[in-house]
Design an enzyme around this catalytic site. Structure first.
Site, PDB file in Angstrom:
ATOM      1  N   ASP A 285       1.401  -0.815   0.144  1.00  0.00           N
ATOM      2  CA  ASP A 285       0.566  -0.260  -0.177  1.00  0.00           C
ATOM      3  C   ASP A 285       0.985   1.288  -0.708  1.00  0.00           C
ATOM      4  O   ASP A 285       1.923   1.423  -0.066  1.00  0.00           O
ATOM      5  CB  ASP A 285      -1.089   0.347   1.299  1.00  0.00           C
ATOM      6  CG  ASP A 285      -2.247   0.809   0.670  1.00  0.00           C
ATOM      7  OD1 ASP A 285      -1.968   1.946   0.240  1.00  0.00           O
ATOM      8  OD2 ASP A 285      -3.198   0.921   1.486  1.00  0.00           O
TER       9      ASP A 285
HETATM   10  C1  BGC Z   1      -4.970   3.213  -0.251  1.00  0.00           C
HETATM   11  C2  BGC Z   1      -5.230   2.656  -0.633  1.00  0.00           C
HETATM   12  C3  BGC Z   1      -4.758   2.711  -2.137  1.00  0.00           C
HETATM   13  C4  BGC Z   1      -2.972   3.494  -2.084  1.00  0.00           C
HETATM   14  C5  BGC Z   1      -3.095   3.636  -3.867  1.00  0.00           C
HETATM   15  C6  BGC Z   1      -4.062   3.732  -0.072  1.00  0.00           C
HETATM   16  O1  BGC Z   1      -3.787   4.991   1.099  1.00  0.00           O
HETATM   17  O2  BGC Z   1      -4.555   2.288   1.448  1.00  0.00           O
HETATM   18  O3  BGC Z   1      -6.348   1.163  -0.695  1.00  0.00           O
HETATM   19  O4  BGC Z   1      -4.720   1.870  -3.862  1.00  0.00           O
HETATM   20  O5  BGC Z   1      -4.211   4.848  -0.860  1.00  0.00           O
HETATM   21  O6  BGC Z   1      -4.069   5.326  -3.775  1.00  0.00           O
END
Ligand code: BGC
Length: 752
Positions: free
Chosen positions: A278
């Site tokens: 993530d």
């Molecule tokens: C979130 C994810 C997301 C990623 C990319 C993160 O802050 O937890 O779910 O896919 O950002 O945007």
């Protein structure tokens, strides 16, 4: 086909023929420098590249140097083509980039938030929503979506409850499969099929206190039985990628947790895709207290993480770690191979411009056909919580007042994580109601109140172009609303959350209707006019007071780009509501976490309506929620005949049938979701009081009866025991069938 860049000196076929892919990638890897290999593991966010400037942008320069494997959240074919061209024509080996995006519930045609979609219990519709999202995103150049999010959640304080499918592993698994199929299609070989990313692995939906990014700690039995199934379903459905979660699992952050990523996901489940972290998850392990960037990056790689989102840990430190012996070349190569295999499976080596087509972008995004489907699907997700005196549906006549802070805001209709949304193309609720009524009546509007009296809280809950605060005082807003209400025959109160009141980093400690909205509602009720409450919400909210005082409550969540028309369809009865809750709606925050499939405890209450000393309960509240899992009313009534079982005993390899006849006893056609639950009455470990094991969404014409059969197999009775063996234990089981998780009838059978 032979491609343009240097990598293309090897012929690549889009088909995922294992041997051909293996040979192709081994050849390519044989020509890569260490730096180029680490580049493939690097996933930066776009730095807002302007068309034509890809090369001069920071990312463009990195791409040309072979230091990037993919980029995410760039919108539009023109920009994506530019950057892909730099990768293919200007980097030494010409390896194409992956282009990812958070296409969570639709692209420009936005579907309801995932929690709402789950309330349709319509896996065909959900698969279709993912298919349309893939068609639109791919038409815009995207080949990879960071969806589905399959984190089980039992705590409505957590804002990201909005992004998942609720509290149940069985339904969550069915939805995970449907979404992966929808995005990836048959094989990801067509140019409108994109790669899915199952997230957030794992257990992200169970943070302590419901606080986002917080610690998670649970027993392995609970992981395997209650939280893992949807991830496994996504893996089994062939999802091309997985994303790690921010939280710890057994004390080790998921991104560095070798047991989780390698032993469970790869070895036990036999999954062979690639794992991305993530956003900055590697970097965050410094704050978790696991060491400096070099140490945590090495740990992430060794655990089985392949791609680093934004942290620059792999690109920045793995070369040093290789020299110092913290990681070995085999570990780096394994990650590189998996990332390249994903590109190969997507067909990017055959045609790096496969998703680049301006004509498609013009033709396939936000089409009338997609919008029509989004409207139909949205109408299936609303949950009718109360309808005293059949106040709903309303007739299109007289004067209808739309009142409330959610009444006329376009930007707050689609819901959280709608990164590709075009707010000004969508209707507000007021606009939708007005269009539906046309010249049959009059629709008037007043805002009535701000979202909350506290301007700071309101600012936190209305980010990203969704600001809606009114400078007038509470008294002025209320006075205007009461004047509008005075002339109306019926009031539609548009209340609840704004779209960023839930979602990422929007945990709440109080999930009741905010202060000023509640005062508005009380004033509207005091007029004595009929009041229909539309509850906008990205999570289950506490509606205890409202449920005692408001005759009709329709929970509309956030219904996507076509929400306004879909709400009008249900409010005026073109469509009967059929949504059923997939998370329990608590009486108060103190009950959280709350879920229907809990253990019995050694001291269960005998009567939940009363306090029972020395029984498991609260001195000041019942244990049950206001509205249970599976609950939702219709405009018609359904009656359930007697539940029958085809046998009272089954053995290995046998199956039995549970049958019930459901009749639509009302005067209009409608859909019903018939639910099957099973309880394992005696186990080697404590077993839940009931677990969903089947459901059937049926359309019944007025007066029509239909027999619904559920098949029960020993496989469905299996669970992970204390030793984590997946077993069905002989003994007695209770089968329950009903319209929700509480109103069930039951029968018993034995497993030999
Ligand atoms: C979130 C994810 C997301 C990623 C990319 C993160 O802050 O937890 O779910 O896919 O950002 O945007």
């Amino acid at each position: 086909m032979v491609m343009a860049g240097a990598a293309g000196t090897f012929a690549a076929s889009a088909a995922t023929d294992g041997d051909a892919m293996h040979t192709y990638i081994e050849n390519l890897m044989g020509r890569m420098t260490l730096e180029e290999k680490l580049g493939q593991l690097n996933l930066p966010a776009s730095d807002d590249i302007v068309t034509g400037q890809a090369k001069s942008s920071n990312i463009g320069a990195m791409v040309a140097a072979g230091k990037v494997g993919g980029v995410f959240n760039i919108k539009g074919v023109a920009k994506i083509r530019d950057l892909q061209r730099v990768a293919v024509e200007e980097s030494r080996l010409g390896i194409p980039l992956l282009f990812g995006m958070d296409v969570i519930h639709g692209y420009e045609t936005v579907f309801p938030i995932p929690l709402a979609l789950s309330c349709s219990w319509d896996t065909v519709a959900i698969e279709r929503s993912a298919r349309i999202a893939a068609i639109e995103a791919s038409a815009s150049g995207i080949c990879w979506t960071f969806s589905p999010m399959v984190d089980i959640c039992r705590d409505a304080r957590w804002g990201r409850a909005s992004e998942g499918s609720g509290e149940d592993p069985w339904l969550g698994s069915a939805i995970a499969r449907a979404m992966v199929r929808g995005y990836q299609g048959e094989s990801m070989s067509r140019n409108d099929e994109i790669m899915a990313c199952v997230k957030h692995f794992a257990l992200y939906g169970a943070p302590e206190g419901g606080r986002d990014y917080n610690t998670v700690d649970m027993s392995r039995q609970r992981m395997y039985n209650e939280y893992f199934p949807p991830y496994k379903a996504g893996a089994d459905a062939g999802a091309g990628s997985f994303m790690t979660s921010f939280n710890t699992v057994d004390g080790v952050p998921a991104t560095a947790n070798r047991w989780l990523l390698t032993d469970v996901l790869r070895d036990q489940w036999g999954w062979d895709g690639f794992i991305v972290t993530d956003y900055t998850a590697i970097l965050e392990m410094i704050d978790h207290g696991l060491g400096d960037l070099q140490q945590v990056s090495a740990r992430a790689l060794k655990a089985g993480t392949d791609m680093d989102m934004v942290a620059d840990g792999f690109n920045g430190t793995l070369a040093a770690s290789l020299r110092e012996g913290l990681v070995d070349m085999g570990e780096i190569d394994a990650a590189v191979r998996r990332v390249l295999e994903a590109k190969y499976r997507l067909g990017l080596f055959s045609d790096p411009y496969k998703y680049i087509d301006e004509e498609r972008e013009k033709r396939d995004v936000y089409t009338d056909a997609h919008r029509k489907e989004a409207r139909r699907i949205a109408a299936e997700t609303f949950v009718l919580l109360r309808n005293e005196g059949n106040l709903l549906p309303l007739r299109k006549e007289g004067r209808i007042a739309v009142i409330g802070p959610l009444g006329d805001t376009r930007a707050n209709m689609p819901g959280t994580w709608s990164v590709a949304a075009a707010f000004d193309r969508y209707k507000s609720l007021y606009e939708g109601i007005r269009d539906a009524v046309g010249d049959k009546g009059e629709v008037v509007y007043a805002k009535g109140s701000n979202l909350t009296a506290d301007p700071e809280l309101e600012a936190n809950a209305t980010l990203f172009g969704r600001e809606m605060r009114d400078a007038r005082s509470e008294e002025e807003l209320l006075a205007e609303a009461l004047e509008v209400a005075a002339g109306a025959d019926v009031i539609i109160a548009a209340l609840g959350e704004s779209s960023e009141f839930s979602g990422e980093s929007s945990s709440r400690t109080d999930i009741t209707l905010p202060d000023t909205q509640r005062r508005l509602l009380e004033a509207l009720l005091a007029t004595g006019k009929p009041v229909v409450m539309l509850n906008f919400a990205g999570r289950p909210t506490v509606l205890s007071w409202e449920s005692e005082h408001v005759d009709a409550i329709l929970n509309v969540w956030f219904g996507g780009s076509e929400a306004a028309d879909a709400i009008a369809d249900v409010v005026f009865g073109e469509v009967a509501p059929s949504g059923k809750l997939t998370m329990s709606m608590p009486r108060n925050v103190g009950q959280l976490p709350i879920y229907y499939n809990h253990f019995n405890t050694g001291r269960p209450k005998s009567d939940d309506t009363k306090f029972e000393k020395f029984r498991s309960g609260y001195i000041d509240s019942p244990n049950s929620p206001v509205y249970p899992f599976g609950y939702g009313l219709s405009y018609t009534d359904f009656s359930y005949g007697a539940l029958t079982l085809s046998a009272d005993e089954i053995g290995a390899g046998e199956r039995l049938k549970a049958s019930v006849t459901v009749t639509n006893t009302g005067s209009r056609d409608a859909d019903e979701v018939v639910q099957l639950y099973i309880r394992d009455l005696v186990g080697s470990s404590a077993r839940p009081v009931k677990e969903l094991k089947g459901f059937s969404r049926v359309n019944l014409k007025a007066g029509e009866s239909r027999r619904i059969d559920f098949e029960i197999t020993p496989e469905m009775l299996k669970f992970y025991n204390f030793d984590l063996e997946f077993v069905a234990e002989p003994g007695e089981f209770e089968v329950m069938v009903g319209p929700d998780s509480e109103r069930v009838q039951s029968q018993r059978f034995r497993l030999k």
